[in-house]
Design a protein around this motif. Structure first.
Motif, PDB file in Angstrom:
ATOM      1  N   MET A 334       0.824  -1.209   0.000  1.00  0.00           N
ATOM      2  CA  MET A 334       0.000   0.000   0.000  1.00  0.00           C
ATOM      3  C   MET A 334       0.859   1.261   0.000  1.00  0.00           C
ATOM      4  O   MET A 334       0.565   2.228  -0.701  1.00  0.00           O
ATOM      5  N   VAL A 335       1.934   1.249   0.773  1.00  0.00           N
ATOM      6  CA  VAL A 335       2.809   2.430   0.828  1.00  0.00           C
ATOM      7  C   VAL A 335       3.467   2.671  -0.525  1.00  0.00           C
ATOM      8  O   VAL A 335       3.506   3.803  -1.025  1.00  0.00           O
ATOM      9  N   PHE A 336       3.982   1.603  -1.137  1.00  0.00           N
ATOM     10  CA  PHE A 336       4.583   1.770  -2.464  1.00  0.00           C
ATOM     11  C   PHE A 336       3.525   2.129  -3.506  1.00  0.00           C
ATOM     12  O   PHE A 336       3.834   2.773  -4.512  1.00  0.00           O
ATOM     13  N   GLY A 337       2.288   1.737  -3.242  1.00  0.00           N
ATOM     14  CA  GLY A 337       1.213   2.075  -4.177  1.00  0.00           C
ATOM     15  C   GLY A 337       0.889   3.555  -4.217  1.00  0.00           C
ATOM     16  O   GLY A 337       0.393   4.061  -5.230  1.00  0.00           O
ATOM     17  N   VAL A 338       1.160   4.273  -3.107  1.00  0.00           N
ATOM     18  CA  VAL A 338       0.875   5.708  -3.074  1.00  0.00           C
ATOM     19  C   VAL A 338       2.106   6.541  -3.402  1.00  0.00           C
ATOM     20  O   VAL A 338       2.034   7.781  -3.367  1.00  0.00           O
ATOM     21  N   VAL A 339       3.234   5.894  -3.691  1.00  0.00           N
ATOM     22  CA  VAL A 339       4.430   6.650  -4.084  1.00  0.00           C
ATOM     23  C   VAL A 339       4.175   7.529  -5.311  1.00  0.00           C
ATOM     24  O   VAL A 339       4.634   8.681  -5.366  1.00  0.00           O
ATOM     25  N   PRO A 340       3.463   7.034  -6.337  1.00  0.00           N
ATOM     26  CA  PRO A 340       3.157   7.928  -7.469  1.00  0.00           C
ATOM     27  C   PRO A 340       2.383   9.183  -7.055  1.00  0.00           C
ATOM     28  O   PRO A 340       2.550  10.239  -7.669  1.00  0.00           O
ATOM     29  N   LEU A 341       1.550   9.076  -6.013  1.00  0.00           N
ATOM     30  CA  LEU A 341       0.851  10.261  -5.528  1.00  0.00           C
ATOM     31  C   LEU A 341       1.826  11.242  -4.884  1.00  0.00           C
ATOM     32  O   LEU A 341       1.701  12.459  -5.048  1.00  0.00           O
ATOM     33  N   LEU A 342       2.784  10.710  -4.156  1.00  0.00           N
ATOM     34  CA  LEU A 342       3.768  11.569  -3.489  1.00  0.00           C
ATOM     35  C   LEU A 342       4.701  12.241  -4.492  1.00  0.00           C
ATOM     36  O   LEU A 342       5.188  13.351  -4.249  1.00  0.00           O
ATOM     37  N   ALA A 343       4.950  11.581  -5.614  1.00  0.00           N
ATOM     38  CA  ALA A 343       5.878  12.116  -6.616  1.00  0.00           C
ATOM     39  C   ALA A 343       5.160  12.795  -7.765  1.00  0.00           C
ATOM     40  O   ALA A 343       5.782  13.121  -8.777  1.00  0.00           O
ATOM     41  N   ALA A 344       3.860  13.041  -7.623  1.00  0.00           N
ATOM     42  CA  ALA A 344       3.076  13.615  -8.718  1.00  0.00           C
ATOM     43  C   ALA A 344       3.505  15.054  -9.001  1.00  0.00           C
ATOM     44  O   ALA A 344       3.924  15.801  -8.104  1.00  0.00           O
ATOM     45  N   THR A 345       3.425  15.439 -10.250  1.00  0.00           N
ATOM     46  CA  THR A 345       3.715  16.800 -10.686  1.00  0.00           C
ATOM     47  C   THR A 345       2.585  17.273 -11.595  1.00  0.00           C
ATOM     48  O   THR A 345       1.751  16.487 -12.046  1.00  0.00           O
ATOM     49  N   GLY A 346       2.568  18.569 -11.849  1.00  0.00           N
ATOM     50  CA  GLY A 346       1.562  19.112 -12.746  1.00  0.00           C
ATOM     51  C   GLY A 346       0.293  19.504 -12.011  1.00  0.00           C
ATOM     52  O   GLY A 346       0.268  19.642 -10.778  1.00  0.00           O
ATOM     53  N   ALA A 347      -0.784  19.675 -12.779  1.00  0.00           N
ATOM     54  CA  ALA A 347      -2.064  20.110 -12.212  1.00  0.00           C
ATOM     55  C   ALA A 347      -2.601  19.062 -11.249  1.00  0.00           C
ATOM     56  O   ALA A 347      -2.611  17.873 -11.547  1.00  0.00           O
ATOM     57  N   GLY A 348      -3.034  19.508 -10.062  1.00  0.00           N
ATOM     58  CA  GLY A 348      -3.588  18.604  -9.065  1.00  0.00           C
ATOM     59  C   GLY A 348      -2.553  17.836  -8.274  1.00  0.00           C
ATOM     60  O   GLY A 348      -2.905  16.947  -7.492  1.00  0.00           O
ATOM     61  N   ALA A 349      -1.265  18.158  -8.442  1.00  0.00           N
ATOM     62  CA  ALA A 349      -0.215  17.414  -7.747  1.00  0.00           C
ATOM     63  C   ALA A 349      -0.306  17.595  -6.234  1.00  0.00           C
ATOM     64  O   ALA A 349      -0.064  16.653  -5.471  1.00  0.00           O
TER      65      ALA A 349
END
Length: 389
Positions: A334-349
């Motif tokens: 689950m933690v690795f699954g939310v890594v893309p959320l933590l590293a998100a860029t752009g609109a809504g990041a």
């Protein structure tokens, strides 16, 4: 958010314009600046204008706001025409004649149509623009008296110039002024609204109240309903677990991990990594279900061992040891699954980062504490099924 101060600094250099830069709302349904603080009263607009200006002046001194403005402004010039009714009556001029004449000369009402080259045009009896924009030109208008003579308007009127608000707004059937503002970097919407609430209670005269509009109203409503949502989520999960385990004690042991995971998430929020908003609140509710499964794995396995004749202490120790790997694997997934959320860029990041931060931090810290706390609580209040010591 990093570009906002730089952009605002550039916009402030534009002469004769008041421009503010602010991010669009994260959720649909609201418009305008983030802070929309509405002052309401039954007093007149002039007093309301003074109170709103005092609020803005003191709020800007706090250092929390980058920009503040009010929709109540006395910046609209107005010409008041006072008619000497007695003098007009003595000249044979009634009020309807004066009103009809001024309406015809100054308004844009048409009285007929005419056709030319296959097109129709309105007939508008109006004086030229340069004679409508100059208030002194009004005195040169002529009004027809009852005897047919033309009387100059200057002989029966006096002109007075005043400044009035461009718009008189109302909120909940009361006179209102809306204070719109943006916060400085690092200041949350909740902090800004709390400061304005405290300041209003300090400076508002009797008969003045406040309300919220736009994003601020959405924030206040969601914040007040979030606690109810959180409690309902706990109650529903508790009832479901009670039916599953046929016990009112086992769900308490399982849900003991929820406060620990919430505390872990709030630690990172208090350190300034994110603010308390709708996204972090959704993440906190999600944690209830994610962390509860750890307790379910341990308690269910311990109960099964007790049913097989294993003593209570030995059962919970074996359950904690055997279920440790599944707990760590599901947590890591689950933690690795939310890594893309933590590293998100752009609109809504920012919104995605907030959700990811709450889930990752709360689940990580909650899991670590669950491994030790749940077995301890089970040993203290858990049911001894084999009745042996």
């Amino acid at each position: 958010m990093e570009i906002m101060p730089y952009l605002q600094q550039k916009l402030n250099t534009v002469p004769d314009l008041q421009i503010v830069a602010f991010p669009l709302p994260s959720l649909p349904g609201s418009q305008g600046l983030p802070v929309q603080f509405v002052i309401t009263t039954t007093s007149n607009y002039q007093q309301l204008y003074e109170v709103s200006n005092e609020l803005i002046a003191q709020a800007m001194k706090s250092g929390l706001f980058a920009f503040m403005d009010s929709d109540l402004k006395y910046d609209q010039p107005q010409i008041d025409i006072k008619i000497d009714k007695s003098k007009a009556q003595s000249m044979g001029i009634n009020m309807q004649t004066i009103g009809d004449s001024l309406s015809t000369l100054l308004s844009e009402n048409y009285i007929n149509w005419f056709s030319m080259q296959g097109y129709s045009y309105e007939v508008i009896p109006q004086v030229p623009e340069k004679y409508r924009l100059d208030q002194n030109s009004l005195k040169n208008y002529y009004i027809s008296a009852s005897n047919g003579q033309l009387v100059p308007l200057s002989s029966i009127i006096t002109i007075k110039t005043s400044t009035v608000p461009e718009a008189l707004n109302r909120f909940n059937q009361q006179n209102s002024a809306t204070i719109s503002a943006t916060m400085k970097p690092g200041v949350t919407l909740g902090q800004a609204l709390n400061y304005l609430e405290k300041l209003s209670k300090k400076i508002f005269p009797q008969g003045y109240t406040y309300n919220f509009s736009g994003q601020s109203r959405q924030f206040v409503q969601e914040g007040s309903s979030m606690l109810i949502t959180f409690i309902f989520a706990l109650v529903i999960i508790y009832l479901v677990l009670s039916a599953l385990f046929e016990s009112f004690v086992d769900p308490l042991i399982i849900l003991i991990s929820v406060p620990m995971s919430i505390t872990g998430a709030l630690i990172f929020l208090s350190l300034g990594f994110a603010t308390v908003n709708i996204y972090t609140e959704v993440g906190l509710v999600t944690l209830i279900g994610l962390v509860s499964k750890h307790g379910i794995l341990i308690v269910k396995f311990a109960n099964d061992l007790q049913n097989q004749g294993v003593k209570k202490r030995q059962a919970i120790e074996q359950a904690a040891q055997i279920r440790l790997r599944p707990i760590l694997m599901t947590t890591a997934a689950m933690v690795f699954g939310v890594v893309p959320l933590l590293a998100a860029t752009g609109a809504g990041a920012v919104s995605r980062f907030d959700i990811g931060l709450v889930i990752a931090s709360g689940l990580g810290i909650g899991t670590f504490l669950t491994i030790f706390i749940v077995p301890t609580v089970y040993l203290i209040i858990g049911k001894n099924m084999n009745k042996t010591t």
